[in-house]
Motif scaffolding. Structure first.
Motif, PDB file in Angstrom:
ATOM      1  N   ALA A  11       0.906  -1.281  -0.022  1.00 39.35           N
ATOM      2  CA  ALA A  11      -0.134   0.168  -0.065  1.00 39.35           C
ATOM      3  C   ALA A  11       0.870   1.172  -0.080  1.00 39.35           C
ATOM      4  O   ALA A  11       0.788   1.966   0.828  1.00 39.35           O
ATOM      5  N   ALA A  12       1.765   1.348  -1.069  1.00 38.47           N
ATOM      6  CA  ALA A  12       2.614   2.426  -1.206  1.00 38.47           C
ATOM      7  C   ALA A  12       2.929   2.508  -2.568  1.00 38.47           C
ATOM      8  O   ALA A  12       3.083   1.525  -3.418  1.00 38.47           O
ATOM      9  N   PRO A  13       3.523   3.845  -3.203  1.00 35.37           N
ATOM     10  CA  PRO A  13       3.895   3.804  -4.414  1.00 35.37           C
ATOM     11  C   PRO A  13       5.060   3.239  -4.852  1.00 35.37           C
ATOM     12  O   PRO A  13       5.790   2.780  -3.760  1.00 35.37           O
ATOM     13  N   VAL A  14       5.570   2.765  -5.773  1.00 29.36           N
ATOM     14  CA  VAL A  14       6.644   1.903  -6.378  1.00 29.36           C
ATOM     15  C   VAL A  14       7.987   2.287  -5.639  1.00 29.36           C
ATOM     16  O   VAL A  14       8.866   1.774  -5.139  1.00 29.36           O
ATOM     17  N   GLN A  15       7.890   3.869  -5.730  1.00 26.80           N
ATOM     18  CA  GLN A  15       9.217   4.405  -5.425  1.00 26.80           C
ATOM     19  C   GLN A  15       9.382   4.603  -3.974  1.00 26.80           C
ATOM     20  O   GLN A  15      10.433   4.215  -3.294  1.00 26.80           O
ATOM     21  N   VAL A  16       8.279   4.387  -3.210  1.00 31.71           N
ATOM     22  CA  VAL A  16       8.419   4.265  -1.670  1.00 31.71           C
ATOM     23  C   VAL A  16       8.699   2.888  -1.158  1.00 31.71           C
ATOM     24  O   VAL A  16       9.547   2.527  -0.285  1.00 31.71           O
ATOM     25  N   ALA A  17       8.136   1.980  -2.003  1.00 34.89           N
ATOM     26  CA  ALA A  17       8.498   0.683  -1.678  1.00 34.89           C
ATOM     27  C   ALA A  17      10.006   0.213  -1.878  1.00 34.89           C
ATOM     28  O   ALA A  17      10.496  -0.143  -1.179  1.00 34.89           O
ATOM     29  N   ASN A 133       6.124 -17.126   3.422  1.00 32.07           N
ATOM     30  CA  ASN A 133       4.920 -16.655   3.710  1.00 32.07           C
ATOM     31  C   ASN A 133       4.770 -15.625   4.480  1.00 32.07           C
ATOM     32  O   ASN A 133       4.219 -14.476   4.407  1.00 32.07           O
ATOM     33  N   ASN A 134       5.808 -15.731   5.628  1.00 30.66           N
ATOM     34  CA  ASN A 134       5.670 -14.766   6.884  1.00 30.66           C
ATOM     35  C   ASN A 134       6.413 -13.449   5.971  1.00 30.66           C
ATOM     36  O   ASN A 134       5.934 -12.355   6.735  1.00 30.66           O
ATOM     37  N   THR A 135       7.520 -13.709   5.282  1.00 27.30           N
ATOM     38  CA  THR A 135       8.092 -12.733   4.905  1.00 27.30           C
ATOM     39  C   THR A 135       7.390 -11.808   3.936  1.00 27.30           C
ATOM     40  O   THR A 135       7.019 -10.284   4.153  1.00 27.30           O
ATOM     41  N   ARG A 136       6.500 -12.290   3.058  1.00 26.72           N
ATOM     42  CA  ARG A 136       5.453 -11.749   2.244  1.00 26.72           C
ATOM     43  C   ARG A 136       4.639 -10.774   2.997  1.00 26.72           C
ATOM     44  O   ARG A 136       4.412  -9.791   2.747  1.00 26.72           O
ATOM     45  N   ASP A 137       3.883 -11.576   4.294  1.00 26.48           N
ATOM     46  CA  ASP A 137       2.908 -10.821   4.988  1.00 26.48           C
ATOM     47  C   ASP A 137       3.731  -9.486   5.776  1.00 26.48           C
ATOM     48  O   ASP A 137       3.194  -8.584   5.918  1.00 26.48           O
ATOM     49  N   ASN A 138       5.018  -9.678   6.109  1.00 24.65           N
ATOM     50  CA  ASN A 138       5.804  -8.742   6.860  1.00 24.65           C
ATOM     51  C   ASN A 138       6.085  -7.556   5.835  1.00 24.65           C
ATOM     52  O   ASN A 138       5.910  -6.560   6.345  1.00 24.65           O
ATOM     53  N   VAL A 143       6.008  -1.925   4.563  1.00 20.77           N
ATOM     54  CA  VAL A 143       5.777  -0.835   3.567  1.00 20.77           C
ATOM     55  C   VAL A 143       4.434   0.084   3.890  1.00 20.77           C
ATOM     56  O   VAL A 143       4.749   1.133   3.722  1.00 20.77           O
ATOM     57  N   GLY A 144       3.271  -0.772   3.965  1.00 17.91           N
ATOM     58  CA  GLY A 144       2.419   0.287   4.368  1.00 17.91           C
ATOM     59  C   GLY A 144       2.494   1.202   5.592  1.00 17.91           C
ATOM     60  O   GLY A 144       2.039   2.157   5.445  1.00 17.91           O
ATOM     61  N   GLU A 145       2.920   0.470   6.676  1.00 20.37           N
ATOM     62  CA  GLU A 145       3.260   1.348   7.856  1.00 20.37           C
ATOM     63  C   GLU A 145       4.176   2.589   7.348  1.00 20.37           C
ATOM     64  O   GLU A 145       3.932   3.545   7.892  1.00 20.37           O
ATOM     65  N   TYR A 146       5.282   2.237   6.907  1.00 19.66           N
ATOM     66  CA  TYR A 146       6.198   3.276   6.672  1.00 19.66           C
ATOM     67  C   TYR A 146       5.523   4.331   5.633  1.00 19.66           C
ATOM     68  O   TYR A 146       5.680   5.435   5.844  1.00 19.66           O
ATOM     69  N   TYR A 147       4.954   3.926   4.706  1.00 19.21           N
ATOM     70  CA  TYR A 147       4.419   5.076   3.833  1.00 19.21           C
ATOM     71  C   TYR A 147       3.467   5.766   4.633  1.00 19.21           C
ATOM     72  O   TYR A 147       3.371   7.040   4.440  1.00 19.21           O
ATOM     73  N   ALA A 148       2.502   5.157   5.405  1.00 19.10           N
ATOM     74  CA  ALA A 148       1.613   5.880   6.425  1.00 19.10           C
ATOM     75  C   ALA A 148       2.176   7.113   7.072  1.00 19.10           C
ATOM     76  O   ALA A 148       1.877   8.261   7.476  1.00 19.10           O
ATOM     77  N   SER A 149       3.669   6.607   7.580  1.00 21.21           N
ATOM     78  CA  SER A 149       4.286   7.599   8.590  1.00 21.21           C
ATOM     79  C   SER A 149       4.800   8.564   8.013  1.00 21.21           C
ATOM     80  O   SER A 149       5.140   9.690   8.463  1.00 21.21           O
TER      81      SER A 149
END
Length: 156
Positions: A11-17, A133-138, A143-149
């Motif tokens: 949940a972030a633009p590609v540049q942020v990811a 699978n855990n890595t994918r979820d992490n 990234v969503g948390e980082y983008y929100a911050s």
């Protein structure tokens, strides 16, 4: 050879990811089982940067030194082991829309041949797949948390 492939929606633009995943300090935050990941030289990212990593896989800790062999900003990063576990990890970034991206991760483990290698693959594959699978979820979460911050930094 053991091949693991997954896609992490972000949940972030590609540049942020890209920014988040290209910072080596974040590897231990999203890579399930990663206990350390540090540069071996003066480069902290980009082509030629290398890193010592240690990862718990089941009861064992596997050590490896990887080097960045491909680096295409906001698009592709490939890391190949130069010491330790024979591993190639590829991150492919793609835009979904202005606020979302995906990261496809491919991990190729080269295992010894013969009976011993097949036995090793059978033993570690379920653990490696669970870790993936855990890595994918992490990855999706951090990234969503980082983008929100960075979009809405907390006010002091």
């Amino acid at each position: 050879m053991l091949e693991i492939v997954f896609v992490a929606p972000c949940a972030a633009p590609v540049q942020v990811a890209w920014e988040y995943f290209s910072d080596y300090r974040n590897a231990v935050k999203y890579m399930h089982g990663m206990v350390s990941y540090t540069p071996t030289g003066s480069l902290e990212k980009g082509l030629g940067a290398s890193f010592d990593g240690a990862m718990k896989i089941g009861p064992s800790t596997m050590n490896s030194t990887v080097e960045t062999v491909t680096w295409e900003e906001n698009s592709l990063a490939v890391y190949k082991s130069i010491q330790g576990v024979d591993l190639t990890t590829t991150y492919r970034f793609s835009k979904v829309d202005d606020e979302h991206s995906e990261v496809q991760v491919e991990m190729l483990f080269e295992l010894p041949g013969g009976v011993a290698g097949r036995a090793m693959e059978k033993a570690i594959e379920p653990i490696v797949r669970a870790n993936a699978n855990n890595t994918r979820d992490n990855m999706t979460r951090v990234v969503g948390e980082y983008y929100a911050s960075v979009r809405n930094p907390a006010q002091p």
